[in-house]
Design an enzyme around this catalytic site. Structure first.
Site, PDB file in Angstrom:
ATOM      1  N   CYS A  48       0.848  -1.188   0.000  1.00  0.00           N
ATOM      2  CA  CYS A  48       0.000   0.000   0.000  1.00  0.00           C
ATOM      3  C   CYS A  48       0.885   1.240   0.000  1.00  0.00           C
ATOM      4  O   CYS A  48       1.771   1.371   0.846  1.00  0.00           O
ATOM      5  CB  CYS A  48      -0.880  -0.022   1.240  1.00  0.00           C
ATOM      6  SG  CYS A  48      -1.867   1.464   1.445  1.00  0.00           S
ATOM      7  N   CYS A  51       0.371   3.305   3.450  1.00  0.00           N
ATOM      8  CA  CYS A  51       0.825   2.846   4.775  1.00  0.00           C
ATOM      9  C   CYS A  51       1.909   1.793   4.722  1.00  0.00           C
ATOM     10  O   CYS A  51       2.486   1.455   5.752  1.00  0.00           O
ATOM     11  CB  CYS A  51      -0.360   2.325   5.580  1.00  0.00           C
ATOM     12  SG  CYS A  51      -0.954   0.713   5.033  1.00  0.00           S
ATOM     13  N   CYS A  97      -7.506  -0.881   1.595  1.00  0.00           N
ATOM     14  CA  CYS A  97      -6.437  -1.415   2.429  1.00  0.00           C
ATOM     15  C   CYS A  97      -6.986  -1.654   3.831  1.00  0.00           C
ATOM     16  O   CYS A  97      -7.550  -0.746   4.435  1.00  0.00           O
ATOM     17  CB  CYS A  97      -5.282  -0.425   2.464  1.00  0.00           C
ATOM     18  SG  CYS A  97      -3.973  -0.902   3.611  1.00  0.00           S
ATOM     19  N   CYS A 100      -5.039   0.777   6.529  1.00  0.00           N
ATOM     20  CA  CYS A 100      -5.213   2.234   6.640  1.00  0.00           C
ATOM     21  C   CYS A 100      -6.539   2.722   6.071  1.00  0.00           C
ATOM     22  O   CYS A 100      -6.847   3.904   6.175  1.00  0.00           O
ATOM     23  CB  CYS A 100      -4.049   2.964   5.973  1.00  0.00           C
ATOM     24  SG  CYS A 100      -4.042   2.854   4.186  1.00  0.00           S
ATOM     25  N   CYS A 122      -8.756  -4.976  -9.619  1.00  0.00           N
ATOM     26  CA  CYS A 122      -8.350  -3.922 -10.539  1.00  0.00           C
ATOM     27  C   CYS A 122      -7.880  -2.751  -9.671  1.00  0.00           C
ATOM     28  O   CYS A 122      -8.688  -2.046  -9.069  1.00  0.00           O
ATOM     29  CB  CYS A 122      -9.557  -3.550 -11.389  1.00  0.00           C
ATOM     30  SG  CYS A 122      -9.231  -2.303 -12.614  1.00  0.00           S
TER      31      CYS A 122
END
Ligand SMILES: [Zn+2]
Length: 140
Positions: A48, A51, A97, A100, A122
């Site tokens: 991510c 984060c 995510c 976060c 996607c």
């Protein structure tokens, strides 16, 4: 350890550039076919960008030709959370995510891609950071 879910909107604006903020924090979508990882086949782990949590692996990435990086499975099912998104007059499943809460993209099922799960995560390139595996180009 930072609790990323507690970060204020103002702090996200400082941590992220404008495009990252727009997509990750405002559920935007980057333009198709221009993202930095759209056709990347480098081996490694995708984290991510907001984060740093590990989300996807290169071996689960496939050529969807949809214009964005596509994965058929997250690294571990609990690294991402999915929720119904009825924006734009369509029912889609948004992918966020788990660490976060940032927007990553959408997941589509049953499209007939030749993958083990028939899922297409996607994901916007701008939401990811690729950490190349040992021995791959991009030594750090
Ligand atoms: Zn995150």
């Amino acid at each position: 350890m930072t609790d990323f879910k507690m970060i204020s909107d103002a702090e996200w604006r400082e941590r992220l550039n404008d495009e990252e903020y727009r997509v990750l924090r405002q559920a935007g979508t980057e333009a198709p076919f221009v993202g930095e990882y759209t056709d990347t086949t480098t081996e490694g782990v995708y984290s991510c960008r907001a984060c740093g949590a590990e989300l996807f692996r290169s071996e689960h990435k496939f050529a969807s030709h949809c214009g964005w990086p596509a994965f058929f499975s997250p690294l571990a099912g609990d690294r991402v959370v999915e929720r119904t998104d009825d924006s734009l007059g369509m029912r889609r499943t948004e992918v966020l995510c788990a660490s976060c809460g940032s927007h990553l993209g959408h997941v589509f099922a049953g499209e007939g891609y030749d993958t083990p799960t028939d899922l297409r995560y996607c994901i916007n390139s701008v939401c990811l950071t690729l950490e190349p595996a040992e021995g791959e180009a991009g030594d750090r």
